[in-house]
Design a protein around this motif. Structure first.
Motif, PDB file in Angstrom:
ATOM      1  N   ASP A 358      37.654  32.586  41.507  1.00 46.01           N
ATOM      2  CA  ASP A 358      36.353  33.040  41.030  1.00 46.01           C
ATOM      3  C   ASP A 358      36.371  34.548  40.778  1.00 46.01           C
ATOM      4  O   ASP A 358      35.745  35.029  39.829  1.00 46.01           O
ATOM      5  CB  ASP A 358      35.271  32.707  42.054  1.00 46.01           C
ATOM      6  CG  ASP A 358      34.988  31.206  42.135  1.00 46.01           C
ATOM      7  OD1 ASP A 358      35.322  30.493  41.161  1.00 46.01           O
ATOM      8  OD2 ASP A 358      34.442  30.765  43.161  1.00 46.01           O
ATOM      9  N   ALA A 359      37.099  35.270  41.620  1.00 44.07           N
ATOM     10  CA  ALA A 359      37.171  36.724  41.465  1.00 44.07           C
ATOM     11  C   ALA A 359      37.796  37.079  40.116  1.00 44.07           C
ATOM     12  O   ALA A 359      37.339  38.006  39.429  1.00 44.07           O
ATOM     13  CB  ALA A 359      37.976  37.339  42.606  1.00 44.07           C
ATOM     14  N   ARG A 361      37.887  35.174  37.339  1.00 42.48           N
ATOM     15  CA  ARG A 361      36.977  34.819  36.245  1.00 42.48           C
ATOM     16  C   ARG A 361      35.799  35.785  36.169  1.00 42.48           C
ATOM     17  O   ARG A 361      35.381  36.195  35.079  1.00 42.48           O
ATOM     18  CB  ARG A 361      36.492  33.376  36.430  1.00 42.48           C
ATOM     19  CG  ARG A 361      37.600  32.334  36.249  1.00 42.48           C
ATOM     20  CD  ARG A 361      37.054  30.914  36.240  1.00 42.48           C
ATOM     21  NE  ARG A 361      36.626  30.494  37.573  1.00 42.48           N
ATOM     22  CZ  ARG A 361      37.435  29.933  38.458  1.00 42.48           C
ATOM     23  NH1 ARG A 361      38.713  29.732  38.153  1.00 42.48           N
ATOM     24  NH2 ARG A 361      36.982  29.564  39.641  1.00 42.48           N
ATOM     25  N   ASN A 362      35.288  36.180  37.324  1.00 40.23           N
ATOM     26  CA  ASN A 362      34.185  37.136  37.339  1.00 40.23           C
ATOM     27  C   ASN A 362      34.622  38.487  36.795  1.00 40.23           C
ATOM     28  O   ASN A 362      33.864  39.166  36.084  1.00 40.23           O
ATOM     29  CB  ASN A 362      33.647  37.301  38.762  1.00 40.23           C
ATOM     30  CG  ASN A 362      32.916  36.075  39.264  1.00 40.23           C
ATOM     31  OD1 ASN A 362      32.450  35.252  38.468  1.00 40.23           O
ATOM     32  ND2 ASN A 362      32.829  35.921  40.569  1.00 40.23           N
ATOM     33  N   TYR A 363      35.862  38.873  37.136  1.00 38.39           N
ATOM     34  CA  TYR A 363      36.383  40.143  36.648  1.00 38.39           C
ATOM     35  C   TYR A 363      36.439  40.156  35.125  1.00 38.39           C
ATOM     36  O   TYR A 363      35.999  41.120  34.480  1.00 38.39           O
ATOM     37  CB  TYR A 363      37.775  40.405  37.221  1.00 38.39           C
ATOM     38  CG  TYR A 363      38.444  41.623  36.645  1.00 38.39           C
ATOM     39  CD1 TYR A 363      38.111  42.902  37.111  1.00 38.39           C
ATOM     40  CD2 TYR A 363      39.376  41.518  35.621  1.00 38.39           C
ATOM     41  CE1 TYR A 363      38.701  44.033  36.567  1.00 38.39           C
ATOM     42  CE2 TYR A 363      39.970  42.644  35.071  1.00 38.39           C
ATOM     43  CZ  TYR A 363      39.632  43.894  35.543  1.00 38.39           C
ATOM     44  OH  TYR A 363      40.209  45.009  34.995  1.00 38.39           O
ATOM     45  N   GLU A 365      34.788  38.264  32.981  1.00 35.34           N
ATOM     46  CA  GLU A 365      33.427  38.227  32.425  1.00 35.34           C
ATOM     47  C   GLU A 365      32.771  39.602  32.501  1.00 35.34           C
ATOM     48  O   GLU A 365      32.061  40.014  31.568  1.00 35.34           O
ATOM     49  CB  GLU A 365      32.585  37.197  33.188  1.00 35.34           C
ATOM     50  CG  GLU A 365      33.013  35.750  32.982  1.00 35.34           C
ATOM     51  CD  GLU A 365      32.674  35.228  31.582  1.00 35.34           C
ATOM     52  OE1 GLU A 365      32.047  35.974  30.801  1.00 35.34           O
ATOM     53  OE2 GLU A 365      33.039  34.087  31.281  1.00 35.34           O
ATOM     54  N   GLN A 366      32.999  40.323  33.584  1.00 32.77           N
ATOM     55  CA  GLN A 366      32.425  41.665  33.721  1.00 32.77           C
ATOM     56  C   GLN A 366      33.001  42.622  32.694  1.00 32.77           C
ATOM     57  O   GLN A 366      32.276  43.437  32.109  1.00 32.77           O
ATOM     58  CB  GLN A 366      32.658  42.186  35.144  1.00 32.77           C
ATOM     59  CG  GLN A 366      31.836  41.478  36.203  1.00 32.77           C
ATOM     60  CD  GLN A 366      32.256  41.859  37.611  1.00 32.77           C
ATOM     61  OE1 GLN A 366      33.156  42.679  37.823  1.00 32.77           O
ATOM     62  NE2 GLN A 366      31.628  41.236  38.610  1.00 32.77           N
TER      63      GLN A 366
END
Length: 378
Positions: A358-359, A361-363, A365-366
């Motif tokens: 998740d980290a 994918r979140n990175y 996206e950010q």
């Protein structure tokens, strides 16, 4: 600009902290940063420094005058600050950062810490303590012996190999605290123009055991520029409007041209045409260099060991591919990956990556959201 009343702590010669409240050391760099925090609306400041205003520091201190010589730097700043903004809460602590004083100086959940310490032992101890406590921190490298304001950069400690002080700090953080990245640094890429000037009988002038005794020639403008850059970075972080600093690296024109060709070839192979490619050469430069720093997004997102830190970057095994296959191959939808990672991604999306988290994918996206913000897509 700021979303809430902020509290700032500043360590002059020993470090700085901010919480709507930052904290920093208060010589040249720290005093200018603290000054701008106050004028930008930060209502609570913690100023920390063990030293006194000296005649030799007047060429670079933000507010000190001849009348302030001999006064503790923290008190000097506090007095001047309250004349500017009497409503501000300014806490002045005349002390040096030590591990024993960690709770006193870093307690209270500061929003940010600015480190402007020039003693490496104290600097490493402060940065490690901030990392352990989860306090965002920006560290200032040396401004002495520099003169070119166009060479300043803000980068992760992992990328700081051109500055001697940052290089030493990075080594100590890795060896003593197992910290390899996650600490931002403001530094100059300019090589020092002169060396440290030694003085006769240094023990006669040493105030604190173990601290360097010598003279670093300082062009008065440079500490203020370092301080302003640090303040801008922290204020934008606090306002939830971060900017994307210029990266420290060199990628050649043929490397960018190769990435453009690979993108077109991949689009032709995967989608049968290149009609949805809305990129030109300059866009490829921005995506490869500024967004992904010349390395795989997966390596950045999961902090893979061996991540390139040098000035020159090899992109021979990398390719741009769509993050969302249903959207065009535009500047806000392209991710730099290894060929293997790109193939896995194209087959099953982000979840198809080995070790995908998740980290990660979140990175990604950010980063893409930051691109949309910079280009006004949102």
């Amino acid at each position: 600009m700021l979303p809430k009343p902020l509290q700032l702590s500043t360590l002059l010669s020993s470090g700085s902290c901010l919480k709507g409240n930052p904290m920093l050391p208060l010589q040249g760099v720290g005093s200018h940063a603290a000054h701008m925090f106050l004028r930008s609306g930060v209502g609570k400041l913690r100023l920390v420094d063990f030293d006194q205003v000296s005649v030799s520091s007047l060429n670079r201190h933000a507010v000190a005058t001849r009348e302030d010589v001999g006064m503790p730097k923290v008190q000097c700043l506090k007095d001047h600050f309250l004349k500017t903004l009497p409503e501000a809460e300014v806490e002045a602590i005349n002390a040096m950062y030590t591990e024993a004083a960690e709770e006193q100086l870093l307690g209270g959940k500061p929003d940010y810490v600015l480190d402007a310490i020039d003693n490496i032992d104290t600097k490493v101890a402060l940065l490690a303590a901030c990392h352990k406590r989860g306090i965002p921190v920006l560290s200032s490298a040396g401004a002495g012996s520099r003169a070119d304001p166009t060479r300043l950069r803000i980068a992760d400690i992992a990328e700081c190999s051109s500055d001697k002080l940052s290089r030493s700090v990075r080594y100590r953080l890795r060896r003593e605290h197992n910290i390899t990245r996650g600490i931002q640094v403001v530094l100059s890429l300019e090589k020092p123009r002169v060396k440290l000037l030694q003085i006769d009988n240094p023990s006669d002038h040493q105030i604190v055991p173990g601290f360097r005794v010598g003279i670093v020639p300082v062009l008065g403008t440079m500490p203020s520029i370092f301080g302003m850059a640090a303040a801008s970075h922290i204020l934008c972080q606090l306002a939830e409007q971060p900017f994307n600093p210029e990266p420290i690296m060199e990628i050649t024109v043929p490397q960018y041209e190769t990435q453009m060709s690979r993108l077109l070839e991949r689009e032709e192979t995967k989608f049968g045409n290149t009609d949805s490619v809305t990129m030109d050469y300059n866009d490829v430069v921005y995506v490869v260099r500024d967004v992904w720093r010349g390395v795989s997004a997966h390596a950045l997102g999961v902090q893979e060991p061996g991540l390139q830190r040098g000035f020159n970057r090899s992109t021979a095994k990398l390719v741009l591919t769509r993050w969302n296959a249903s959207k065009p191959a535009g500047i806000d939808n392209l991710v730099l990956m290894s060929f293997e990672q790109a193939d896995q991604h194209d087959e099953g999306g982000a979840a198809a990556h080995q070790c995908s988290t998740d980290a990660y994918r979140n990175y990604v996206e950010q980063r893409l959201e930051l691109v949309r913000t910079e280009y006004g897509f949102t």
